[in-house]
Scaffold this motif. Structure first.
Motif, mmCIF file in Angstrom:
data_model
loop_
_atom_site.group_PDB
_atom_site.id
_atom_site.type_symbol
_atom_site.label_atom_id
_atom_site.label_comp_id
_atom_site.label_asym_id
_atom_site.label_seq_id
_atom_site.Cartn_x
_atom_site.Cartn_y
_atom_site.Cartn_z
ATOM 1 N N ASP A 194 6.061 4.882 3.629
ATOM 2 C CA ASP A 194 6.042 3.647 2.844
ATOM 3 C C ASP A 194 7.010 2.607 3.410
ATOM 4 O O ASP A 194 6.762 1.394 3.313
ATOM 5 C CB ASP A 194 6.430 3.937 1.390
ATOM 6 N N LEU A 195 8.114 3.074 3.993
ATOM 7 C CA LEU A 195 9.096 2.159 4.559
ATOM 8 C C LEU A 195 8.472 1.298 5.651
ATOM 9 O O LEU A 195 8.798 0.100 5.769
ATOM 10 C CB LEU A 195 10.289 2.941 5.118
ATOM 11 N N TYR A 196 7.593 1.875 6.438
ATOM 12 C CA TYR A 196 6.903 1.105 7.472
ATOM 13 C C TYR A 196 6.152 -0.067 6.839
ATOM 14 O O TYR A 196 6.201 -1.206 7.334
ATOM 15 C CB TYR A 196 5.940 2.009 8.239
ATOM 16 N N SER A 197 5.456 0.199 5.723
ATOM 17 C CA SER A 197 4.718 -0.860 5.033
ATOM 18 C C SER A 197 5.664 -1.900 4.436
ATOM 19 O O SER A 197 5.387 -3.102 4.462
ATOM 20 C CB SER A 197 3.844 -0.252 3.930
ATOM 21 N N ASP A 226 16.766 -0.059 -0.982
ATOM 22 C CA ASP A 226 17.965 0.783 -0.852
ATOM 23 C C ASP A 226 17.934 1.564 0.455
ATOM 24 O O ASP A 226 18.962 1.692 1.138
ATOM 25 C CB ASP A 226 18.065 1.749 -2.033
ATOM 26 N N LEU A 227 16.769 2.081 0.819
ATOM 27 C CA LEU A 227 16.661 2.875 2.040
ATOM 28 C C LEU A 227 16.967 2.034 3.276
ATOM 29 O O LEU A 227 17.635 2.498 4.215
ATOM 30 C CB LEU A 227 15.263 3.479 2.144
ATOM 31 N N VAL A 228 16.517 0.802 3.284
ATOM 32 C CA VAL A 228 16.768 -0.082 4.426
ATOM 33 C C VAL A 228 18.266 -0.274 4.662
ATOM 34 O O VAL A 228 18.711 -0.466 5.801
ATOM 35 C CB VAL A 228 16.072 -1.446 4.198
ATOM 36 N N ASP A 266 0.846 -1.197 0.000
ATOM 37 C CA ASP A 266 0.000 0.000 0.000
ATOM 38 C C ASP A 266 0.882 1.247 0.000
ATOM 39 O O ASP A 266 0.663 2.188 0.729
ATOM 40 C CB ASP A 266 -0.960 0.008 1.188
ATOM 41 N N TYR A 267 1.910 1.203 -0.829
ATOM 42 C CA TYR A 267 2.843 2.320 -0.912
ATOM 43 C C TYR A 267 2.148 3.550 -1.488
ATOM 44 O O TYR A 267 1.280 3.450 -2.354
ATOM 45 C CB TYR A 267 4.050 1.969 -1.779
#
Length: 354
Positions: A235-238, A186-188, A175-176
């Motif tokens: 979105d990272l949380y999702s 990449d962010l992670v 559900d971004y």
């Protein structure tokens, strides 16, 4: 439903800097002392009130230090308590150990700086919701100057158990809002501490979902502007929920070879596991919905069980069928949810912070 407005009358402070990132906290003196502060040049030293150190939730990924959960501000502020809300570094740039240290350092800063702000350094409680309760529990365990009470609101306190529970969960659908899997992967991997952020609203709290001025008033930030990076972090949380690896990220699984070494690392920084080796802990109030599918209510039950074994004073409210963040709807002291949850919480805290 409009976002609740940030309670006025606060002051903002920087309690430390880490890798060039300034870490803030926000202090609200109790409502009944604001007038006195104005007539005393802004200082109430010597007339300190009890206070709550509040640590927000958000899956260690999002959340806001500029505004506590609505009922926290009003319930404590209207009863003559101060509230201090902490900004800590968020994952992935910050590990669990970084976040714990930030919150312990915030408590130490308060010990030395809240008296001129109208608060009594001796009479304080620590509290948090969800992932914020993990950090609040660690403050209760590790702060040099112990709080007199701990307020645990649907807290994630046994992180080793959550590690196993997370791995067995069915992943939620994508559900971004603005991102894709490649960008989030990449962010992670960004562990550069200088890139850490200390606040990130949820996408639903930002335009176009709410008017800009409403969001600014809710956050207590009159010049705030939404950025794409803030939507990406939401979105990272999702993304992390979909991949079921939050605990592996915040505890830095990739730094450990054997699984046994990693689990020992998790246990040594998990409130419930640490509690197995302790003989004392502050009196604790529990608030949790039995229908919570984000942080299962067993997290509170187990922690409470251990405290009873230790002869620690506790009080518990388990709201039947309620899910995660069910307290976000607590606005009116006349409402049933407020009476069932908030009133017992305040009675418990008042008893221990006299």
């Amino acid at each position: 439903m409009p976002l609740p407005r940030c309670r006025p009358g606060f002051s903002d402070h920087i309690f430390k800097s880490a890798a060039g990132v300034q870490l803030p906290l926000r202090v609200w003196p109790p409502a009944k002392l604001k007038g006195a502060a104005a007539t005393n040049g802004g200082s109430l030293e010597g007339k300190g009130a009890p206070w709550l150190l509040w640590i927000h939730g958000g899956g260690y990924t999002c959340g806001k230090w500029t505004v506590p959960t609505g009922w926290v501000s009003s319930a404590f502020g209207d009863r003559g308590y101060g509230v201090v809300s902490v900004g800590y570094r968020l994952q992935p740039q910050a590990s669990m150990l970084d976040m714990i240290q930030d919150c312990v350092d915030a408590a130490a800063w308060c010990r030395n700086h809240v008296a001129p702000l109208g608060l009594d350094p001796e009479r304080w409680a620590v509290g948090g919701a969800s992932s914020g309760a993990t950090l609040a529990a660690m403050v209760a365990l590790h702060a040099e100057h112990k709080p007199r009470a701990f307020v645990n609101v649907y807290g994630l306190t046994d992180t080793e158990h959550y590690l196993d529970d997370e791995a067995s969960r069915a992943p939620p659908p994508d559900d971004y809002v603005v991102s894709n899997d490649e960008e989030l992967a990449d962010l992670v991997q960004d562990w550069d501490a200088s890139n850490a952020v200390v606040q990130n609203p949820w996408a639903g709290e930002m335009p176009p979902n709410v008017p800009l001025e409403e969001a600014r008033a809710a956050f207590g930030l009159p010049d705030w502007e939404p950025t794409r990076a803030q939507f990406v972090r939401s979105d990272l949380y999702s993304y992390v929920a979909k991949n079921r690896n939050l605990m592996e990220i915040v505890y830095r699984r990739s730094k450990f070879g054997e699984d046994a070494a990693f689990r020992e690392h998790v246990r040594s920084h998990s409130p419930y596991q640490i509690l197995q080796k302790r003989k004392t802990f502050p009196p604790t109030f529990f608030m949790h919905g039995t229908g919570d599918d984000i942080v299962p209510v067993v997290q509170s039950w187990k922690f409470a069980e251990r405290l009873v074994e230790m002869d620690v004073d506790i009080a518990e409210v388990y709201d039947e069928g309620k899910g995660h963040v069910y307290d976000f709807g607590f606005e009116n002291p006349e409402d049933e949810g407020w009476k069932k949850n908030v009133e017992p919480c305040m009675a418990f805290v008042e008893r221990h912070l006299k």
